[in-house]
Design a protein around this motif. Structure first.
Motif, short mmCIF file in Angstrom:
data_model
loop_
_atom_site.label_atom_id
_atom_site.label_comp_id
_atom_site.label_asym_id
_atom_site.label_seq_id
_atom_site.Cartn_x
_atom_site.Cartn_y
_atom_site.Cartn_z
N UNK A 1 46.69 55.45 48.59
CA UNK A 1 46.54 54.56 47.45
C UNK A 1 45.43 55.12 46.55
N UNK A 2 45.67 55.04 45.25
CA UNK A 2 44.64 55.40 44.29
C UNK A 2 44.28 54.15 43.48
N UNK A 3 42.98 53.95 43.33
CA UNK A 3 42.49 52.85 42.51
C UNK A 3 41.81 53.46 41.29
N UNK A 4 42.34 53.12 40.13
CA UNK A 4 41.80 53.59 38.85
C UNK A 4 40.91 52.49 38.30
N UNK A 45 52.03 55.78 36.92
CA UNK A 45 52.83 54.56 37.04
C UNK A 45 52.04 53.58 37.92
N UNK A 46 51.64 52.47 37.33
CA UNK A 46 50.81 51.52 38.05
C UNK A 46 51.66 50.44 38.71
N UNK A 47 51.34 50.15 39.98
CA UNK A 47 52.05 49.13 40.73
C UNK A 47 51.43 47.75 40.51
N UNK A 48 50.12 47.73 40.22
CA UNK A 48 49.43 46.46 40.01
C UNK A 48 48.23 46.69 39.10
N UNK A 49 47.91 45.65 38.34
CA UNK A 49 46.76 45.70 37.43
C UNK A 49 45.91 44.46 37.67
N UNK A 137 49.39 53.07 43.15
CA UNK A 137 48.40 53.17 42.08
C UNK A 137 48.06 51.78 41.55
N UNK A 138 46.77 51.48 41.57
CA UNK A 138 46.29 50.19 41.08
C UNK A 138 45.23 50.43 40.01
N UNK A 139 45.31 49.66 38.93
CA UNK A 139 44.29 49.72 37.88
C UNK A 139 43.40 48.49 38.01
N UNK A 140 42.09 48.70 37.85
CA UNK A 140 41.13 47.61 37.81
C UNK A 140 40.30 47.80 36.55
N UNK A 141 40.39 46.84 35.63
CA UNK A 141 39.60 46.88 34.40
C UNK A 141 38.40 45.96 34.63
N UNK A 142 37.21 46.55 34.61
CA UNK A 142 36.03 45.78 34.98
C UNK A 142 34.78 46.30 34.27
N UNK A 143 33.65 46.05 34.88
CA UNK A 143 32.34 46.32 34.31
C UNK A 143 31.63 47.40 35.12
N UNK A 176 39.49 56.39 42.65
CA UNK A 176 39.14 56.43 44.08
C UNK A 176 40.42 56.54 44.88
N UNK A 177 40.42 57.39 45.88
CA UNK A 177 41.55 57.52 46.79
C UNK A 177 41.19 56.75 48.06
N UNK A 178 42.08 55.85 48.44
CA UNK A 178 41.85 54.98 49.59
C UNK A 178 42.85 55.31 50.68
N UNK A 179 42.33 55.52 51.88
CA UNK A 179 43.20 55.68 53.03
C UNK A 179 43.40 54.29 53.62
N UNK A 180 44.59 53.76 53.49
CA UNK A 180 44.86 52.38 53.90
C UNK A 180 44.86 52.21 55.41
N UNK A 181 44.77 53.28 56.15
CA UNK A 181 44.81 53.17 57.61
C UNK A 181 43.42 53.16 58.23
#
Length: 182
Positions: A1-4, A45-49, A137-143, A176-181
């Motif tokens: 998983x990648x978190x942008x 291609x984002x799966x969730x925002x 791929x997940x996008x997080x718009x934050x501070x 960030x690359x996340x290892x979900x395991x």
């Protein structure tokens, strides 16, 4: 998983002002910054925002991802600076309690606001929920503060190290690359 993680664009606030959770608007450079980010993210291609609900994040999230359902979550807000919101940093630092907080920000709450341990707890909670999604791929718009805490949690690094060495620019993306395991 990648978190942008995407920091909001420049804000319509004079430099040197503490704005934390104040719902300030974006600066005139918004469209230029949004266009650059949009081009940077075009091939993903984002799966969730996910986004902070504050206007500066909401506007950017809605413009970058017009065809996506966006999860607005208060846990992604910046630190609540309480009585110091919209005051100049120099004025805050001139106060004894402001200087004390700046010397001990890792443990003390802001005046009638929030402490970093409280913010770390809420950001960690949303991160744990997000990383359990079945997504590539997940996008997080934050501070900036939220992105620093995410980096601290994901990379297991002390937050104090990141305040000196990691300063996300307005309208920037940190991946960030996340290892979900794990």
């Amino acid at each position: 998983m990648k978190i942008y993680t995407i920091r909001h664009s420049s804000v319509n606030v004079k430099p040197g002002i503490c704005y934390g959770q104040t719902d300030v608007d974006v600066a005139e450079s918004f469209y230029e910054e949004q266009k650059r980010l949009s081009q940077e993210l075009a091939q993903v291609s984002f799966d969730a925002v996910w986004s902070s609900p504050l206007l500066r994040c909401r506007k950017l999230a809605e413009s970058l991802f017009p065809n996506k359902a966006i999860h607005f979550d208060s846990r992604l807000k910046e630190l609540n600076f309480g009585d110091w919101e919209m005051l100049p940093w120099d004025e805050i630092y001139a106060q004894p309690e402001g200087k004390d907080w700046m010397d001990n920000y890792q443990i003390l709450p802001t005046k009638n606001g929030e402490s970093y341990p409280e913010m770390v707890a809420r950001v960690s909670a949303i991160f744990n929920a997000i990383k359990n999604e079945n997504a590539e791929n997940i996008a997080i718009v934050a501070h900036a503060g939220v992105i620093r805490i995410l980096k601290s949690v994901i990379e297991n690094r002390p937050i104090s190290e990141l305040f000196e060495n990691f300063k996300p620019a307005y309208a920037s993306c940190t991946v960030f690359e996340i290892n979900q395991h794990d």
